[in-house]
Motif scaffolding. Sequence first.
Motif, short mmCIF file in Angstrom:
data_model
loop_
_atom_site.label_atom_id
_atom_site.label_comp_id
_atom_site.label_asym_id
_atom_site.label_seq_id
_atom_site.Cartn_x
_atom_site.Cartn_y
_atom_site.Cartn_z
N PHE A 117 0.84 -1.20 0.00
CA PHE A 117 0.00 0.00 0.00
C PHE A 117 0.87 1.25 0.00
CE2 PHE A 117 -1.92 3.66 2.00
CZ PHE A 117 -3.05 3.80 1.24
N GLU A 118 1.95 1.18 0.73
CA GLU A 118 2.84 2.32 0.85
C GLU A 118 3.41 2.72 -0.52
OE1 GLU A 118 5.82 1.36 3.65
OE2 GLU A 118 5.95 3.40 4.43
N TRP A 157 0.61 4.07 -2.63
CA TRP A 157 0.32 5.45 -2.17
C TRP A 157 1.39 6.41 -2.69
CZ3 TRP A 157 3.15 7.50 2.38
CH2 TRP A 157 2.80 8.83 2.65
N HIS A 158 2.66 5.99 -2.50
CA HIS A 158 3.75 6.87 -2.90
C HIS A 158 3.69 7.22 -4.38
CE1 HIS A 158 7.78 7.60 -4.63
NE2 HIS A 158 7.93 8.39 -3.57
N THR A 210 1.21 6.81 -6.62
CA THR A 210 -0.01 7.51 -7.02
C THR A 210 0.09 8.98 -6.63
OG1 THR A 210 -1.14 5.46 -6.51
CG2 THR A 210 -2.52 7.39 -6.96
N GLN A 211 0.57 9.19 -5.41
CA GLN A 211 0.74 10.57 -4.95
C GLN A 211 1.74 11.32 -5.82
OE1 GLN A 211 0.70 12.16 -0.69
NE2 GLN A 211 2.83 11.55 -0.97
N LEU A 216 -7.17 9.62 -2.08
CA LEU A 216 -5.91 8.95 -1.73
C LEU A 216 -5.46 9.35 -0.33
CD1 LEU A 216 -3.64 7.10 -2.85
CD2 LEU A 216 -2.41 9.21 -3.43
N ALA A 230 -4.68 7.09 2.85
CA ALA A 230 -3.34 7.15 3.42
C ALA A 230 -3.40 7.47 4.91
CB ALA A 230 -2.51 8.20 2.67
N TRP A 281 -4.47 4.40 6.67
CA TRP A 281 -3.39 3.41 6.68
C TRP A 281 -2.33 3.78 7.72
CZ3 TRP A 281 1.88 3.63 5.64
CH2 TRP A 281 2.52 2.38 5.45
N HIS A 282 -1.95 5.06 7.76
CA HIS A 282 -0.91 5.48 8.69
C HIS A 282 -1.32 5.25 10.13
CE1 HIS A 282 1.13 7.44 5.30
NE2 HIS A 282 2.19 7.47 6.10
#
Lengths: 222, 511
Positions: free
Chosen positions: A10-11, A14-15, A17-18, A58, A62, A65-66
């Motif tokens: 996921f990280e 996320w990274h 996509t961001q 997103l 995120a 998730w965090h």
Amino acid sequence: MKRIYVYRLFERFWHWTQALLIIFLGLTGFEIHSEIRFFGFENAVHYHNSAAIAFLVLIAFAIFWHFATGEWKQYVPTLENIREQAQYYALGIFKNEPHPTEKTALSKLNPLQRIVYAGLKVVVIPTMVTSGLLYMFFRYPQRYSVAQLNIKGLENIAVVHTVGAFALVAFLMAHLYLMTTGHTVTSNLKAMITGYEEVPEDRGEKTFTAAELVGAPGGELS
Amino acid sequence: MMAVALSVVALWPSTDTSATPLAKLKTKFSSKHTSSVDHTQFAVLNQDFKTPQDVTQACISCHNKRHTEVMATSHWNWSNVEYVPDKGLLSLGKSNILNNFCVGVSSNEQSCTKCHIGYGYKDKNFNFKDPRNVDCLACHDNSNTYVKGSGQAGLPDKIVNLKLVATHVGRPERANCGTCHFNGGGGNNVKHGDMEQALYDPSPDVDIHMTSAGSDMSCVDCHSATNHQMLGKVYSLSSANRDRVQCESCHTELPHNDSILNNHTLKVACQTCHIPVYAKENPTKTYWDWSTAGKLKDGKPYEVKNPDGTDSYLSIKGSFQWGKNLQPEYTWFNGTATHYLLGDKVSDPSKPIQINTLLGSYDEPDSKIIPVKVMRSNQMFDEVNKYLIQPKTFSAHPGDGGFWKDFNWQTASAEGMKSVGLNYSGKMGFVKTEMYWPINHMVSKGDKAVACSECHTRNGGRLKNLKGFYMPGRDQNDFADLAGKSLILLTLIGVLTHGLTRMIAHKKGGF
């Protein structure tokens, strides 16, 4: 040398996509600011707004998730080792000295990264989101009943949003460069793609395998 | 089984686009007005009228209150009491306001009142109380044969068959309005720029509302009336924010599917985007220089034409400039205006005198950006008294002072100023003037609207002169941009220096 599992699925999702969204928002945003011409102003506005909505979604995932994984603790700034880290970038890196801060799955950010990323997450991104939302919904506070906001014009909103955008461009440039300062020039990049990073041999701390991380508290959710 | 199938079909959500607001409007205006009576069957109208006043008498014999309504309108009074910002309640209108075309009505009534809805308004002593002088036919003739005579103070031309006209009356059609409103200033499209004979049968590109290929709307579909008080006003004469025709009345304030476009309607009038150009079919006058008037050839007035048939010079009026397919200028407008009034002293005649001023600014909640035609002229000015001159231009005969017969500014100025009760010093010159005409007609098709980038652009956009607000794409905060770009530059320098040093150091195996 050994491989450790640093960035979970996921990280990484996320990274990247961001990253794409920020670059796209930057392109469309600076077109709206008349710095570049590419999509055309009208398309740029629509793309920018759509990308902004996607970014909000997103961000929502995120944040969840965090907190769900406890990974947010990685970003808590610390003064420990900060002097050594600064000295490393200023001097040690040219002498091929080792990184002063060991990268592990449970501590993947050095003290300078912690400060910068915390600043991004707590200051820059929220500023961009807030000013962006005000920008998008600028009309409504005026005409429809949220009189207390009484925003007279776009200027302050736009200036804050633009300054944030400049800061993000500067961040992106530094970020792309610092990416090359890992154990090897490409090891950071590879890690963010595969999740695994090659790091120097153990300095006595416990490391985890992917399987262990999944099982561990705050392990991988995906 | 069949019944179930049928009811499913009947209840199925309709994808028919006739449900959209725009389609509903189209349906509404496609049902044309039909008269509830046949005026040819009324005996009182089937007579050989001697005078047009007799026709009015016949009208009043049935419509026995309507004349009182008409006599309360500015169409009749050529003035209207309104609050003028900073000047108070004033009775202003065609009768007493100056413009920068033919300048003004006073002392020229006999000619100007060809467009008055009355009979015999030949000077300022006209009896506004006599209902027999109301001209019903100018607006209600449906035979399309009624015309007023030139220089006849509003009386119909002698060729008009009053019986034919009286028996063919009804709801005003385009020609009833257009004969005056399309020809203001002395010819087709001279004054407004967005109202001209092309609107009798415009293509969809010229006017999407009035085209017969579309809703075929007539003037009174928008300019509706209650007791003869019509909606709509022209801010060359009007001052107050009332009785306006608003696009929003039919289209609502949020007519777009795109919410970003809808956001604009708070500050941008519909016309601003939807009338990208005006004078689409025929030219409109943009500049009028009276100072060159009066030149004669062999003692006679003459004219010079442009290749497109417009006048470039007339001895009686001076020199002109014209424009076609013009991009409007833009201004903030809150629905109120103020005016130059007869006798107002001008402190600085070197700056253009604002004959009317459309009021408004970004900060006012009711203000919107509107498109305007700005008429610029060079016109008669009393150098000693420091005010604009009302000249006498029209004369029925040479020798009574009118400029168009005698070509003498001294007598024309003296006679004109006498008619408005103001002193004329004898020293006459010319000054620059400006007049603002809001552009409201010649609405284009939706897909021809002004594009975003025509305003949202750094330099040379349509709204480049509008101040007092931040517009994305046009504006920037110089300090913020400089700081931001410096930050990026410094980062770049830092990264390159660091990287280069690293490369050199690593080649050497470390410093």
